[in-house]
Scaffold this active site. Structure first.
Site, PDB file in Angstrom:
ATOM      1  N   LEU A 198     -21.867 101.166  61.067  1.00  0.00           N
ATOM      2  CA  LEU A 198     -20.800 101.700  61.079  1.00  0.00           C
ATOM      3  C   LEU A 198     -19.804 100.366  60.723  1.00  0.00           C
ATOM      4  O   LEU A 198     -19.655  99.274  61.344  1.00  0.00           O
ATOM      5  CB  LEU A 198     -20.771 101.946  62.498  1.00  0.00           C
ATOM      6  CG  LEU A 198     -21.123 102.674  63.359  1.00  0.00           C
ATOM      7  CD1 LEU A 198     -20.969 102.895  64.860  1.00  0.00           C
ATOM      8  CD2 LEU A 198     -21.638 103.755  62.743  1.00  0.00           C
TER       9      LEU A 198
ATOM     10  N   ARG B   1      -7.106  95.062  65.528  1.00  0.00           N
ATOM     11  CA  ARG B   1      -7.309  93.164  66.289  1.00  0.00           C
ATOM     12  C   ARG B   1      -6.607  92.615  64.981  1.00  0.00           C
ATOM     13  O   ARG B   1      -6.482  91.061  65.392  1.00  0.00           O
ATOM     14  CB  ARG B   1      -7.922  93.305  67.270  1.00  0.00           C
ATOM     15  CG  ARG B   1      -7.663  94.053  68.560  1.00  0.00           C
ATOM     16  CD  ARG B   1      -8.698  94.289  69.542  1.00  0.00           C
ATOM     17  NE  ARG B   1      -9.758  95.185  69.217  1.00  0.00           N
ATOM     18  CZ  ARG B   1     -10.902  95.358  69.254  1.00  0.00           C
ATOM     19  NH1 ARG B   1     -11.229  95.223  71.178  1.00  0.00           N
ATOM     20  NH2 ARG B   1     -11.671  96.473  68.934  1.00  0.00           N
TER      21      ARG B   1
ATOM     22  N   GLY C 105     -17.850  96.950  76.276  1.00  0.00           N
ATOM     23  CA  GLY C 105     -18.064  98.135  77.666  1.00  0.00           C
ATOM     24  C   GLY C 105     -19.297  97.442  78.017  1.00  0.00           C
ATOM     25  O   GLY C 105     -20.161  96.821  78.161  1.00  0.00           O
TER      26      GLY C 105
ATOM     27  N   ALA D  82      -8.856  55.028  29.325  1.00  0.00           N
ATOM     28  CA  ALA D  82      -8.228  55.820  30.328  1.00  0.00           C
ATOM     29  C   ALA D  82      -6.823  56.755  29.616  1.00  0.00           C
ATOM     30  O   ALA D  82      -6.854  56.204  28.235  1.00  0.00           O
ATOM     31  CB  ALA D  82      -7.334  55.127  31.072  1.00  0.00           C
TER      32      ALA D  82
ATOM     33  N   SER E  21      -7.848  53.532  25.145  1.00  0.00           N
ATOM     34  CA  SER E  21      -6.899  54.035  25.693  1.00  0.00           C
ATOM     35  C   SER E  21      -6.064  55.349  25.433  1.00  0.00           C
ATOM     36  O   SER E  21      -5.585  54.910  24.217  1.00  0.00           O
ATOM     37  CB  SER E  21      -6.318  53.400  27.306  1.00  0.00           C
ATOM     38  OG  SER E  21      -6.990  52.518  27.465  1.00  0.00           O
TER      39      SER E  21
HETATM   40  C1  UD1 Z   1     -17.713  98.891  71.234  1.00  0.00           C
HETATM   41  C2  UD1 Z   1     -18.625  99.599  71.700  1.00  0.00           C
HETATM   42  C3  UD1 Z   1     -18.468  98.795  73.080  1.00  0.00           C
HETATM   43  C4  UD1 Z   1     -19.449  97.814  73.154  1.00  0.00           C
HETATM   44  C5  UD1 Z   1     -18.784  96.422  72.089  1.00  0.00           C
HETATM   45  C6  UD1 Z   1     -19.945  95.859  71.121  1.00  0.00           C
HETATM   46  C7  UD1 Z   1     -17.924 102.340  71.912  1.00  0.00           C
HETATM   47  C8  UD1 Z   1     -16.630 102.817  72.004  1.00  0.00           C
HETATM   48  N1  UD1 Z   1     -17.449 100.945  72.291  1.00  0.00           N
HETATM   49  O1  UD1 Z   1     -16.611  99.010  71.045  1.00  0.00           O
HETATM   50  O2  UD1 Z   1     -19.278  99.761  74.074  1.00  0.00           O
HETATM   51  O3  UD1 Z   1     -19.789  96.395  73.816  1.00  0.00           O
HETATM   52  O4  UD1 Z   1     -18.711  97.837  70.753  1.00  0.00           O
HETATM   53  O5  UD1 Z   1     -19.306  95.033  70.332  1.00  0.00           O
HETATM   54  O6  UD1 Z   1     -18.382 102.172  70.454  1.00  0.00           O
HETATM   55  N2  UD1 Z   1     -16.322 102.253  63.418  1.00  0.00           N
HETATM   56  C9  UD1 Z   1     -16.714 103.168  62.342  1.00  0.00           C
HETATM   57  N3  UD1 Z   1     -15.279 103.640  62.947  1.00  0.00           N
HETATM   58  C10 UD1 Z   1     -14.473 104.280  64.101  1.00  0.00           C
HETATM   59  C11 UD1 Z   1     -14.028 103.260  64.752  1.00  0.00           C
HETATM   60  C12 UD1 Z   1     -15.564 102.376  64.525  1.00  0.00           C
HETATM   61  O7  UD1 Z   1     -17.130 102.672  61.768  1.00  0.00           O
HETATM   62  O8  UD1 Z   1     -13.790 105.392  64.159  1.00  0.00           O
HETATM   63  C13 UD1 Z   1     -17.222 100.867  64.098  1.00  0.00           C
HETATM   64  C14 UD1 Z   1     -16.660  99.583  63.682  1.00  0.00           C
HETATM   65  O9  UD1 Z   1     -15.620  99.363  62.018  1.00  0.00           O
HETATM   66  C15 UD1 Z   1     -17.055  98.397  64.187  1.00  0.00           C
HETATM   67  C16 UD1 Z   1     -18.165  99.824  64.941  1.00  0.00           C
HETATM   68  O10 UD1 Z   1     -17.334 100.376  64.669  1.00  0.00           O
HETATM   69  O11 UD1 Z   1     -17.296  97.648  63.563  1.00  0.00           O
HETATM   70  C17 UD1 Z   1     -17.922  99.273  66.410  1.00  0.00           C
HETATM   71  O12 UD1 Z   1     -16.066 100.159  66.627  1.00  0.00           O
HETATM   72  P1  UD1 Z   1     -15.065  98.272  67.156  1.00  0.00           P
HETATM   73  O13 UD1 Z   1     -13.257  99.343  67.135  1.00  0.00           O
HETATM   74  O14 UD1 Z   1     -14.460  97.416  67.466  1.00  0.00           O
HETATM   75  O15 UD1 Z   1     -15.758  98.924  68.628  1.00  0.00           O
HETATM   76  P2  UD1 Z   1     -15.412  97.802  70.015  1.00  0.00           P
HETATM   77  O16 UD1 Z   1     -14.494  97.787  70.905  1.00  0.00           O
HETATM   78  O17 UD1 Z   1     -15.803  96.468  69.741  1.00  0.00           O
HETATM   79 CA    CA Z   2     -16.111  95.399  68.302  1.00  0.00          CA
END
Ligand code: UD1
Ligand code: CA
Length: 477
Positions: A9, A16, A158, A398, A423
């Site tokens: 993903l 952030r 989480g 130089a 030089s």
């Molecule tokens: C997520 C988990 C959390 C876990 C943490 C660990 C969820 C809801 N929560 O939180 O339980 O402890 O990771 O690091 O899954 N992404 C997509 N599409 C989206 C949303 C996110 O591809 O619509 C990808 C982001 O680019 C990222 C990954 O999923 O690479 C995680 O998303 P992020 O928003 O960072 O989740 P966390 O809040 O860190």
């Molecule tokens: Ca994350």
């Protein structure tokens, strides 16, 4: 053996990070987060790797499978490794991690085996952990297995909620009750899923949470309700599943990676005067008894030989140094080769395509570009040597400048062996100084100089006797 399909993903914006650059393209010690995750995935020899992209999709895709951008050589390298198996799916709207995994449905539906789900922002995960995950998952015959860790400061992750010791659900920080916030076992965001029930179950994830998103971790509660087995695998070292969501986390994880590389170097016999300020990229190799001073950067595919000394403030990128090379302070070397026993700097600039021969000396404020210095050749002070070949044992005085550019084209300067360039000489290219030629200081050389000849190209000096006294008398008159 069970077939493994990896889904990564990487569609999220990384709000952030407060960045124009997609989060997964931020770098740790020279490599993007996504590059690191994909290398780990690749190590398991999966049947397929699917990358879910969205925010900055084109940039992410381009960084991995080219076209290689200037300065992005490393990712271009990686492209050749992954091109075979990598597939991209676009998540147009980032509606949550559950929704993101659903985007892989067209690729994985009808297949069997295990989906290993990785997060593009968890870069330190090891392939050993993934092997253990798959092992646990297969042994438990689970529908889902969650990689967890115990973190003394679990904020932002989480939380794993257990009933009678077994995982019952995962609660996000924002949705957690004060009691749940105290749980220190966290979700890494890394999972194994049995493919058979997966996409059906993903469809039933809702959005009743603080962010109104489809949360992939909700699958745990769904499976438990459906009496499917959900297993967990807890990593011993929580650092390796640290996610990167902010610049602070990026810096913290970078420091960990750097420290680990530095420890490897020291174990291999390299002296680091101050490991805290030594910055060495993952693939850099350094020979034993080499001493690295503070604030040195060794980047990309750099290889440093044995018993070298790299002084403070130097930066060496994609270059190869032989043994016993001395790099004095504040020297920059890029895409070049330096042979054994050579001296560089202080304040030397060795630009791409240069070769510094054995025992050659490149001194302060000397710039080389696409230039080969022969064995024992010297350019000790203040020179620009571009598009040139300089023979063995030649001395460049130089202030020597190769005038390699006529405003339209670059031209070559060829200097033979044992040449002496006085030089403050300007060499107007294209030009050849044959072996043993001798150039008078202050010359502007526009014609080739034959072997052993003296080349002089300057106005003759005239001395006017008594001139000063005559002037004094004139002005007092
Ligand atoms: C997520 C988990 C959390 C876990 C943490 C660990 C969820 C809801 N929560 O939180 O339980 O402890 O990771 O690091 O899954 N992404 C997509 N599409 C989206 C949303 C996110 O591809 O619509 C990808 C982001 O680019 C990222 C990954 O999923 O690479 C995680 O998303 P992020 O928003 O960072 O989740 P966390 O809040 O860190
Ligand atoms: Ca994350």
């Amino acid at each position: 053996m069970v077939e493994i399909h990896v889904v990564v993903l990487a569609a999220g914006k990384g709000t952030r990070m407060k960045s124009q650059v997609p989060k997964v393209l931020h770098r740790i010690s020279g490599f993007s987060l996504i590059d690191r995750v994909l290398r780990t995935a690749e190590a398991m020899a999966p049947a397929s790797i699917t990358l879910v992209v969205g925010h900055g999709a084109d940039e992410v895709r381009e960084s991995l499978v080219g076209p290689a951008k200037a300065g992005h050589h490393i990712d271009a390298d990686v492209a050749s490794t992954f091109r075979r198996t990598l597939q991209f799916v676009v998540q147009e709207q980032q509606l949550g991690t559950g929704h993101a995994l659903l985007q892989a449905r067209p690729i994985l539906e009808g297949k069997t085996g295990v989906v290993v789900l990785l997060s593009g922002d968890v870069p330190l995960l090891t392939s050993n952990t993934l092997r253990s995950l798959i092992e646990t998952h297969t042994q438990c015959e689970a529908a889902a297995t969650v990689v967890t860790a115990n973190m003394p400061r679990p904020f932002g992750y989480g939380r794993i909620v257990r009933t009678n010791g077994r995982i019952s659900k995962i609660v996000e920080e924002r949705d957690a009750s004060p009691a749940q916030k105290k749980i220190t076992e966290i979700n890494s965001g890394i999972y194994a899923f049995d493919l058979a029930p997966l996409f059906g179950a993903l469809d039933s994830i809702g959005t009743a949470n603080n962010q109104g998103e489809y949360y992939l971790p909700d699958l745990v509660a769904i499976y438990r309700k459906q009496k499917h087995t959900v297993a967990t695998w807890t990593v011993e070292r929580a650092e390796q599943i640290r996610g990167i969501n902010s610049r602070t986390e990026l810096a913290e994880v970078s420091a960990m990676v750097r420290q680990q590389k530095n420890e490897e170097l020291m174990a291999a016999g390299v002296t680091l005067i101050d490991p805290a300020t030594t910055y060495v990229d993952r693939d850099v190799v350094v020979g034993a008894d080499t001493v690295i001073h503070p604030c040195v950067f060794l980047e990309g595919s750099t290889k440093i030989g044995a018993a070298c000394e790299i002084h403070a403030g130097s930066r060496i990128v994609n270059s190869t140094l032989g043994d016993r090379v001395c790099v004095r302070n504040h020297t920059v070397v890029t895409d070049s080769t330096v042979e054994s026993g050579a001296f560089l700097g202080p304040f030397a600039h060795i630009r791409p395509g240069s070769q510094v021969g054995e025992d050659a000396h490149i001194g302060n404020f000397v710039e080389l570009k696409k230039t080969a210095m022969g064995k024992g050749a010297k350019a000790n002070h203040l020179a620009y040597l571009g598009d040139s070949t300089i023979g063995a044992a030649t001395n460049i005085g130089a202030g020597t400048i190769t005038c390699n550019y006529d405003g339209e084209k670059k031209h070559q300067t060829t200097i033979g062996e044992k040449v002496f360039v006085g030089s403050n000489t300007t060499l107007v290219a294209p030009i050849t100084l044959a072996d043993g030629a001798y150039i008078a200081a202050g010359s502007t050389i526009t014609k080739d100089v034959p072997p052993g000849a003296l080349g002089v190209g300057r106005a003759r000096q005239e001395n006017k006797e008594g001139w000063r006294e005559k002037r004094r008398q004139k002005s007092s008159a």
